[in-house]
Design an enzyme around this catalytic site. Structure first.
Site, PDB file in Angstrom:
ATOM      1  N   GLY A  59       0.798  -1.214   0.000  1.00 39.16           N
ATOM      2  CA  GLY A  59       0.000   0.000   0.000  1.00 39.16           C
ATOM      3  C   GLY A  59       0.836   1.273   0.000  1.00 39.16           C
ATOM      4  O   GLY A  59       0.308   2.368  -0.159  1.00 39.16           O
ATOM      5  N   HIS A  60       2.143   1.149   0.176  1.00 43.53           N
ATOM      6  CA  HIS A  60       3.013   2.328   0.169  1.00 43.53           C
ATOM      7  C   HIS A  60       3.574   2.483  -1.235  1.00 43.53           C
ATOM      8  O   HIS A  60       4.585   1.893  -1.584  1.00 43.53           O
ATOM      9  CB  HIS A  60       4.135   2.159   1.205  1.00 43.53           C
ATOM     10  CG  HIS A  60       4.772   3.456   1.592  1.00 43.53           C
ATOM     11  ND1 HIS A  60       4.212   4.308   2.492  1.00 43.53           N
ATOM     12  CD2 HIS A  60       5.909   4.046   1.169  1.00 43.53           C
ATOM     13  CE1 HIS A  60       4.979   5.362   2.638  1.00 43.53           C
ATOM     14  NE2 HIS A  60       6.015   5.231   1.834  1.00 43.53           N
ATOM     15  N   PHE A  61       2.874   3.252  -2.046  1.00 42.97           N
ATOM     16  CA  PHE A  61       3.166   3.428  -3.461  1.00 42.97           C
ATOM     17  C   PHE A  61       3.029   2.102  -4.211  1.00 42.97           C
ATOM     18  O   PHE A  61       4.009   1.544  -4.694  1.00 42.97           O
ATOM     19  CB  PHE A  61       4.544   4.049  -3.684  1.00 42.97           C
ATOM     20  CG  PHE A  61       4.667   5.424  -3.082  1.00 42.97           C
ATOM     21  CD1 PHE A  61       4.149   6.522  -3.745  1.00 42.97           C
ATOM     22  CD2 PHE A  61       5.270   5.598  -1.860  1.00 42.97           C
ATOM     23  CE1 PHE A  61       4.238   7.780  -3.179  1.00 42.97           C
ATOM     24  CE2 PHE A  61       5.365   6.860  -1.291  1.00 42.97           C
ATOM     25  CZ  PHE A  61       4.845   7.951  -1.952  1.00 42.97           C
TER      26      PHE A  61
END
Length: 104
Positions: A22-24
């Site tokens: 979910g982080h980039f």
């Protein structure tokens, strides 16, 4: 102080680190907070004891670090601060300092 005032280590954040999903999405980068925790973890390994951190008065994130990339961590400890820099291929990824108190 019985330990040297300067310590160097290689760090690598694995692609399956729980902070990455979910982080980039599609092109994950290592979150700054993960790098900061890595700095503190390595400092405690180096010193062989827990650090008492009073704050983070300075931190600069200059370039991204990708999962599975090797980076060089340099720590410099004085009485009241832990200075750090993380570089990759001679490029600064992050640098700054933690204010420290007594160690336990």
């Amino acid at each position: 102080m019985s330990k040297a005032a300067v310590h160097r280590a290689t760090v690598r954040i694995p692609a399956d680190h729980p902070a990455l999903p979910g982080h980039f999405p599609g092109r994950p980068i290592v979150p700054g907070v993960v790098l900061l925790q890595c700095v503190l973890d390595e400092a405690e390994r180096w010193l062989g004891k827990k650090l008492s951190v009073g704050g983070l008065p300075q931190a600069k994130f200059a370039a991204p670090l990708l999962p599975e990339q090797d980076a060089e961590l340099e720590l410099r400890l004085t009485k009241n601060e832990l200075r750090f820099s993380v570089t990759r291929n001679a490029q600064v990824v992050t640098q700054g300092l933690f204010a420290t108190g007594s160690t336990s």
